[in-house]
Design a protein around this motif. Structure first.
Motif, mmCIF file in Angstrom:
data_model
loop_
_atom_site.group_PDB
_atom_site.id
_atom_site.type_symbol
_atom_site.label_atom_id
_atom_site.label_comp_id
_atom_site.label_asym_id
_atom_site.label_seq_id
_atom_site.Cartn_x
_atom_site.Cartn_y
_atom_site.Cartn_z
ATOM 1 N N LYS A 3 0.826 -1.215 0.000
ATOM 2 C CA LYS A 3 0.000 0.000 0.000
ATOM 3 C C LYS A 3 0.855 1.258 0.000
ATOM 4 O O LYS A 3 0.542 2.239 -0.675
ATOM 5 N N SER A 189 -10.321 1.120 -4.280
ATOM 6 C CA SER A 189 -9.678 0.083 -3.477
ATOM 7 C C SER A 189 -8.215 -0.061 -3.888
ATOM 8 O O SER A 189 -7.830 0.279 -5.012
ATOM 9 N N ILE A 212 -8.852 5.220 3.090
ATOM 10 C CA ILE A 212 -8.777 3.827 3.541
ATOM 11 C C ILE A 212 -7.616 3.660 4.519
ATOM 12 O O ILE A 212 -7.757 3.026 5.572
ATOM 13 N N MET A 213 -6.474 4.242 4.176
ATOM 14 C CA MET A 213 -5.306 4.145 5.061
ATOM 15 C C MET A 213 -5.579 4.770 6.415
ATOM 16 O O MET A 213 -5.236 4.213 7.456
ATOM 17 N N ASN A 215 -8.272 5.008 7.971
ATOM 18 C CA ASN A 215 -9.246 4.226 8.744
ATOM 19 C C ASN A 215 -8.787 2.798 9.029
ATOM 20 O O ASN A 215 -9.524 2.023 9.639
ATOM 21 N N SER A 216 -7.581 2.455 8.593
ATOM 22 C CA SER A 216 -7.109 1.092 8.779
ATOM 23 C C SER A 216 -6.338 0.966 10.089
ATOM 24 O O SER A 216 -5.821 1.959 10.608
ATOM 25 N N ALA A 219 -2.790 2.509 10.237
ATOM 26 C CA ALA A 219 -2.783 3.858 9.664
ATOM 27 C C ALA A 219 -1.489 4.603 9.910
ATOM 28 O O ALA A 219 -1.018 5.351 9.075
#
Length: 223
Positions: A3, A189, A212-213, A215-216, A219
């Motif tokens: 990512k 995505s 997304i990052m 909220n992961s 992060a």
């Protein structure tokens, strides 16, 4: 691809009509934190953004956006103004009506003039693939190559659809060796982003990957 590496391909983007400085500043902070390729923002915020990031992040903005039917003179002025305000990269929208009318020389001349106005900075040419036939997409690959722009870009994200795998594959096949491909619109995505890169995209226009990052669970890992 990890990512963190995918994020290096991203133009972290906020182009909604109601975007506020507070929202733009958050985009800039996130882009710097996650080390994206640039932040792509409205032209009216470029100077403020460039001052804010102090050279730590390339600022990208859009010209003739989103419809592309401003006159060439207006687009050239917009480009020069954006560069003067600190833009590092320009994403312009073509005149789609001219393409439908087969005004190929006018299209090439406009891109060439805007590229000259960029003064050596990166120019990405948005062709709005969702409104074009396959023949028109291929023709724009040829025109963008001849005009000397650095990138051809799929979409504004403001029309009927965004980037598709098929379009990126087609564009990569038909642009010149020196022209790169940017996929934009609807990239939601990391799996899709990875596939766009595999097919030949060297930039991705999206805001969702950074979201997304953030909220992961990981992060903050590595940042």
């Amino acid at each position: 691809m990890e990512k963190k590496e995918i994020l290096k391909y991203v133009d972290h983007t906020l182009l909604t009509q109601g975007a506020t400085w507070e929202e733009i500043r958050q985009i800039l902070d996130d882009a710097m934190k996650y080390e994206t390729a640039s932040a792509c923002i409205p032209a009216s915020y470029v100077k403020q953004a460039a001052d804010y990031v102090e050279g730590k992040l390339p600022i990208c903005t859009v010209i003739g956006f989103p419809n592309g039917y401003s006159t060439t003179a207006v687009k050239v002025f917009e480009t020069k103004d954006a560069i003067a305000n600190g833009a590092s990269e320009i994403d312009m929208v073509i005149n789609i009506g001219w393409l439908k009318d087969k005004k190929y020389e006018a299209l090439e001349d406009e891109i060439r003039q805007i590229h000259e106005a960029c003064g050596g900075r990166i120019l990405k040419v948005i062709i709005e693939t969702c409104l074009l036939t396959e023949e028109e997409k291929i023709k724009m690959c040829e025109i963008v190559t001849k005009a000397g722009a650095e990138y051809i870009k799929t979409s504004t994200g403001f029309s009927t659809a965004g980037a598709t795998f098929a379009d990126v594959e087609l564009m990569r096949k038909h642009v010149g060796a020196d022209v790169k491909v940017k996929a934009a619109g609807g990239i939601s995505s990391f799996d899709d982003a990875d596939e766009f890169i595999r097919l030949g995209a060297e930039r991705l226009g999206t805001s969702r990957l950074v979201k997304i990052m953030k909220n992961s669970p990981d992060a903050g890992a590595g940042y």
